[in-house]
Design an enzyme around this catalytic site. Structure first.
Site, PDB file in Angstrom:
ATOM      1  N   HIS A  34       0.824  -1.222   0.000  1.00 51.02           N
ATOM      2  CA  HIS A  34       0.000   0.000   0.000  1.00 51.02           C
ATOM      3  C   HIS A  34       0.856   1.269   0.000  1.00 51.02           C
ATOM      4  O   HIS A  34       0.466   2.289   0.528  1.00 51.02           O
ATOM      5  CB  HIS A  34      -0.954   0.032   1.215  1.00 51.02           C
ATOM      6  CG  HIS A  34      -1.667  -1.266   1.429  1.00 51.02           C
ATOM      7  ND1 HIS A  34      -2.473  -1.829   0.469  1.00 51.02           N
ATOM      8  CD2 HIS A  34      -1.654  -2.146   2.468  1.00 51.02           C
ATOM      9  CE1 HIS A  34      -2.945  -2.984   0.916  1.00 51.02           C
ATOM     10  NE2 HIS A  34      -2.447  -3.203   2.126  1.00 51.02           N
ATOM     11  N   ARG A  35       2.063   1.146  -0.513  1.00 58.46           N
ATOM     12  CA  ARG A  35       2.997   2.289  -0.559  1.00 58.46           C
ATOM     13  C   ARG A  35       3.349   2.832   0.830  1.00 58.46           C
ATOM     14  O   ARG A  35       3.770   3.981   0.978  1.00 58.46           O
ATOM     15  CB  ARG A  35       2.467   3.422  -1.437  1.00 58.46           C
ATOM     16  CG  ARG A  35       2.077   2.978  -2.805  1.00 58.46           C
ATOM     17  CD  ARG A  35       2.588   3.886  -3.914  1.00 58.46           C
ATOM     18  NE  ARG A  35       2.460   3.207  -5.207  1.00 58.46           N
ATOM     19  CZ  ARG A  35       3.475   2.823  -5.951  1.00 58.46           C
ATOM     20  NH1 ARG A  35       4.701   3.036  -5.583  1.00 58.46           N
ATOM     21  NH2 ARG A  35       3.261   2.213  -7.090  1.00 58.46           N
TER      22      ARG A  35
END
Ligand SMILES: Cc1cc2nc3c(=O)[nH]c(=O)nc-3n(C[C@H](O)[C@H](O)[C@H](O)COP(=O)(O)O)c2cc1C
Length: 191
Positions: A169-170
């Protein structure tokens, strides 16, 4: 407190296992006396608490930059493990004994190439380079190839090292180490 050099060793060892080739390849960013940047790949040929070493021609562009402005940055990007390491600091030449010892480990072809190449200067044709290579080969025939006076190493002594690890999710993880008078300061950065 984590030792950034130990952490580097750990990540580097893993990259050597997983990268398809040249896990020691790193981008070297320099800037000239006017602050204009340039970047190219070089190979890491030695490292430890004293710094990170690469070898090159001292009459080429990167060396010109570094001799005029001894600040540089190194970047490793290991795609196989989705990691990046950024290293920044001052750069200076290695001593002759260190350069001689490394030069002696290079293949004879690479040693001859160091004599034949006017790195970064205009080359009229590929044949001109091959002719120079042949001339150098003939010159050293039957004897050892000495290290050219214009070929040596630079050592970057890090002032800042940042380890970047890809996360889902970065929500990437960034750990930064900054050199202090008596050791390293460690912190995290927002991704
Ligand atoms: C993977 C890779 C590794 C390289 N390693 C070196 C190196 O260790 N030393 C070097 O002088 N050039 C190396 N080169 C070539 C440099 O990227 C560059 O073309 C050359 O050194 C001239 O750079 P300059 O004009 O900025 O001096 C390498 C290139 C690649 C793609």
């Amino acid at each position: 407190m984590t030792d950034p050099f130990a952490l580097f060793d750990e990540w580097y060892a893993q990259a050597r296992e997983t990268e398809i080739n040249d896990s020691n390849a790193m981008a070297l960013a320099t800037a000239d006396a006017q602050g204009r940047p340039s970047v190219r790949m070089v190979l890491l040929k030695g490292h430890g608490p004293d710094g990170f070493i690469f070898y090159t021609n001292f009459e080429g562009r990167k060396a010109g930059d570094l001799l005029a402005n001894p600040h540089a940055a190194l970047l490793f990007h290991w795609k196989s493990v989705r990691r990046q390491i950024r290293i920044e600091g001052r750069v200076g030449p290695v001593d002759d004994a260190t350069a001689d010892a490394y030069f002696a480990t290079r293949s004879r072809d690479s040693q001859l190439g160091a004599w034949a190449s006017d790195q970064s200067r205009p080359l009229p044709s590929r044949d001109a380079f091959m002719d120079r290579y042949e001339a150098v080969r003939a010159r050293f025939e039957g004897g050892p190839v000495s290290r050219p006076p214009h070929w040596s190493g630079f050592r970057l002594t890090p002032e800042r090292i940042e380890f970047w690890q890809d996360r889902e999710h970065r929500l990437h993880e960034r750990r930064v180490f900054t050199r202090q008078e008596n050791g390293w300061n460690e912190g995290l950065l927002y991704p």
